[in-house]
Design a protein around this motif. Structure first.
Motif, PDB file in Angstrom:
ATOM      1  N   UNK A   1      -1.692  -1.564  -7.797  1.00 17.44           N
ATOM      2  CA  UNK A   1      -0.445  -2.093  -6.735  1.00 17.44           C
ATOM      3  C   UNK A   1      -0.924  -1.850  -5.327  1.00 17.44           C
ATOM      4  N   UNK A   2      -1.296  -0.345  -5.131  1.00 16.98           N
ATOM      5  CA  UNK A   2      -2.070  -0.168  -3.908  1.00 16.98           C
ATOM      6  C   UNK A   2      -3.071  -1.280  -3.052  1.00 16.98           C
ATOM      7  N   UNK A   3      -3.878  -1.453  -4.108  1.00 14.21           N
ATOM      8  CA  UNK A   3      -4.768  -2.477  -3.673  1.00 14.21           C
ATOM      9  C   UNK A   3      -4.238  -3.878  -3.654  1.00 14.21           C
ATOM     10  N   UNK A   4      -3.216  -4.264  -4.176  1.00 17.18           N
ATOM     11  CA  UNK A   4      -2.395  -5.398  -3.975  1.00 17.18           C
ATOM     12  C   UNK A   4      -2.098  -5.491  -2.413  1.00 17.18           C
ATOM     13  N   UNK A   5      -1.494  -4.467  -1.999  1.00 17.85           N
ATOM     14  CA  UNK A   5      -0.904  -4.561  -0.698  1.00 17.85           C
ATOM     15  C   UNK A   5      -2.134  -4.807   0.476  1.00 17.85           C
ATOM     16  N   UNK A   6      -3.250  -3.951   0.052  1.00 16.11           N
ATOM     17  CA  UNK A   6      -4.640  -4.002   0.786  1.00 16.11           C
ATOM     18  C   UNK A   6      -5.026  -5.445   0.821  1.00 16.11           C
ATOM     19  N   UNK A   7      -4.950  -6.005  -0.129  1.00 11.64           N
ATOM     20  CA  UNK A   7      -5.716  -7.438  -0.480  1.00 11.64           C
ATOM     21  C   UNK A   7      -4.617  -8.548   0.410  1.00 11.64           C
ATOM     22  N   UNK A   8      -3.385  -8.102   0.101  1.00 12.47           N
ATOM     23  CA  UNK A   8      -2.516  -8.952   0.845  1.00 12.47           C
ATOM     24  C   UNK A   8      -2.499  -8.723   2.406  1.00 12.47           C
ATOM     25  N   UNK A   9      -2.872  -7.634   2.939  1.00 11.38           N
ATOM     26  CA  UNK A   9      -2.912  -7.707   4.407  1.00 11.38           C
ATOM     27  C   UNK A   9      -4.566  -8.419   4.822  1.00 11.38           C
ATOM     28  N   UNK A  10      -5.351  -8.134   3.947  1.00 15.97           N
ATOM     29  CA  UNK A  10      -6.854  -8.927   4.102  1.00 15.97           C
ATOM     30  C   UNK A  10      -6.469 -10.378   4.214  1.00 15.97           C
TER      31      UNK A  10
END
Length: 457
Positions: free
Chosen positions: A288-297
């Motif tokens: 879930x945290x990685x999802x936020x990171x990828x959304x920022x990317x």
């Protein structure tokens, strides 16, 4: 002596990559099929081995493994070999297997000339592909490597950009708990009850169809043909029973289609419920945290691509060197920029290579299981091999920008005098289109969920 030792190392790794491709072919792609054509296995495994060898040579360039002359020789050898497979062998055998599966071509002696004609048509359109794009300078000869790589680069970069744009949007959409719709156990039970009701209605109507058919057979076998008014009344009653049978069959077909839709929606609800339970675990919270990171990317990449397209901008410095320079000049950290750029570039390129190979093989497996059959499997595997070769050659072309300048020289020398800036601008355009299209698709799909359809019906 050094050249022979380096060649032994390269050919040994190529054999290992070939065996890896062969195992993937047998254990993943064709594990459910008995018919396995040896030519298809050899071509697929050889394409996989040569593609992985190109990435291996990039790592060897960064680490300084093998002699520079040996690396240059194997760069040329691998590129010529994989280009020959993609332009000559794969298109010809795709045509061959297509014509062997066509029933109209009864005479097998016509398969070879028809395949040769189809291959010539492919070469013509492949050559014409380069006309609309500014991919070459006028000094290149008609049979030069640049002529082939430049056209493969257009197709391969398009494939990479489409997959990257979709992945940049789909990854956060899949990982983030924010996009998961609420599904409870009661919702699943209600959907199961609705599916069972439809199945019971199908069963009831099929019983009525069997009873009507049985009754008609008994009447036809026991009742003699009668004339006059009584015979006319009998024929009218029989025709009305046939009309009722036809109506019941139409209703059963409609209910069976409804049951298929309900079954697929039930699977989707169960998978969503499992995703919700998984998101509560430690690993699920990490994704879930990685999802936020990828959304920022994703947002950053869309913004950068838009700026690059508007201002016709192409980066001149690789991201690693630029990041290290920012750390030195802005944060006041003192260390060797060249030394750390080399090692961090090696790690970054290694991550890109591993994730590219893994991601592409996973997509190939899913696509193959979706599209293949016993007759079309050979053609699909060859098309996947063609896509794989173009994907990896174009990845080397694009990966050049992620490397420090001292490592770009050998790739530039090997690939030839190509318009590298064009491919990066083309990637930005296709990536932006793919990402925005994926956002629109996921937005519409998120609005039309089975959960909402269930409550609205």
């Amino acid at each position: 002596m050094s050249f022979f030792l380096d060649s032994f190392v390269m050919f040994t790794t190529q054999i290992l990559f070939f065996l890896g491709g062969w195992i993937f072919f047998m254990r993943q792609l064709f594990k459910n099929y008995e018919v396995r054509h040896v030519i298809v296995q050899l071509v697929f495994s050889a394409t996989f081995a040569l593609s992985c060898t190109l990435f291996e040579l990039i790592i060897f360039e960064i680490l300084g493994v093998l002699n520079s002359n040996s690396r240059f020789f194997h760069w040329k050898f691998d590129l010529y070999a994989i280009l020959f497979i993609m332009i000559v062998i794969l298109p010809f055998y795709v045509s061959w297997f297509i014509f062997t599966n066509i029933r109209i071509v009864q005479n097998r002696h016509l398969t070879f000339p028809l395949s040769l004609v189809a291959w010539l048509i492919f070469v013509y359109f492949f050559w014409k592909l380069g006309d609309p794009f500014p991919i070459l300078s006028r000094k290149h000869g008609i049979f030069s490597m640049e002529q082939v790589i430049s056209r493969i680069g257009v197709i391969g970069v398009t494939i990479i950009a489409v997959l990257s744009g979709f992945g940049a949007v789909n990854c956060p959409y899949t990982y983030m708990a924010y996009f998961m719709r609420h599904v409870s156990e009661a919702d699943i039970l209600a959907h199961e009850r609705k599916l069972m009701q439809v199945m019971e209605m199908i069963l009831t109507k099929k019983k009525r169809i069997l009873m009507i058919e049985k009754d008609q057979l008994q009447r036809a076998s026991t009742t003699p043909k009668q004339s006059g008014i009584w015979g006319m009344l009998k024929s009218v009653a029989t025709s009305s029973g046939g009309a009722n049978l036809s109506q019941l069959q139409q209703e059963v077909a409609g209910y069976e289609e409804l049951s298929r839709q309900l079954f697929l929606e039930l699977i989707d609800l169960n998978s969503t419920k499992e995703r919700i339970e998984y998101s509560k675990t430690l690993k699920g919270k990490y994704f879930n945290i990685m999802g936020y990171v990828f959304s920022m990317y994703c947002l950053w990449k869309i913004t950068i691509c838009t700026v690059n397209i508007i201002f016709d901008r192409v980066g001149k410095t690789d991201p690693v060197t630029k990041g290290v320079e920012i750390a030195v000049h802005w944060l006041g950290i003192e260390f060797d920029v060249k030394f750390w750029s080399q090692h961090v570039s090696f790690i970054l390129v290694g991550i890109i290579i591993v994730t590219s190979i893994r991601g592409l093989l996973i997509k190939f497996t899913k696509f193959f299981y979706t599209m293949s059959s016993s007759k079309s499997s050979n053609v699909i595997v060859l098309l996947l091999a063609q896509t794989m070769g173009m994907y990896f050659v174009s990845s080397v072309l694009l990966m050049r920008m992620n490397m420090p300048p001292q490592y770009r020289m050998i790739i530039t020398e090997v690939l030839g005098d190509l318009q590298f800036n064009f491919y990066h601008r083309w990637f930005d355009v296709i990536f932006l289109i793919s990402a925005l299209s994926s956002i629109a698709f996921h937005y519409l799909a998120h609005k039309q969920t089975p959960e909402k359809q269930m409550y609205s019906s």
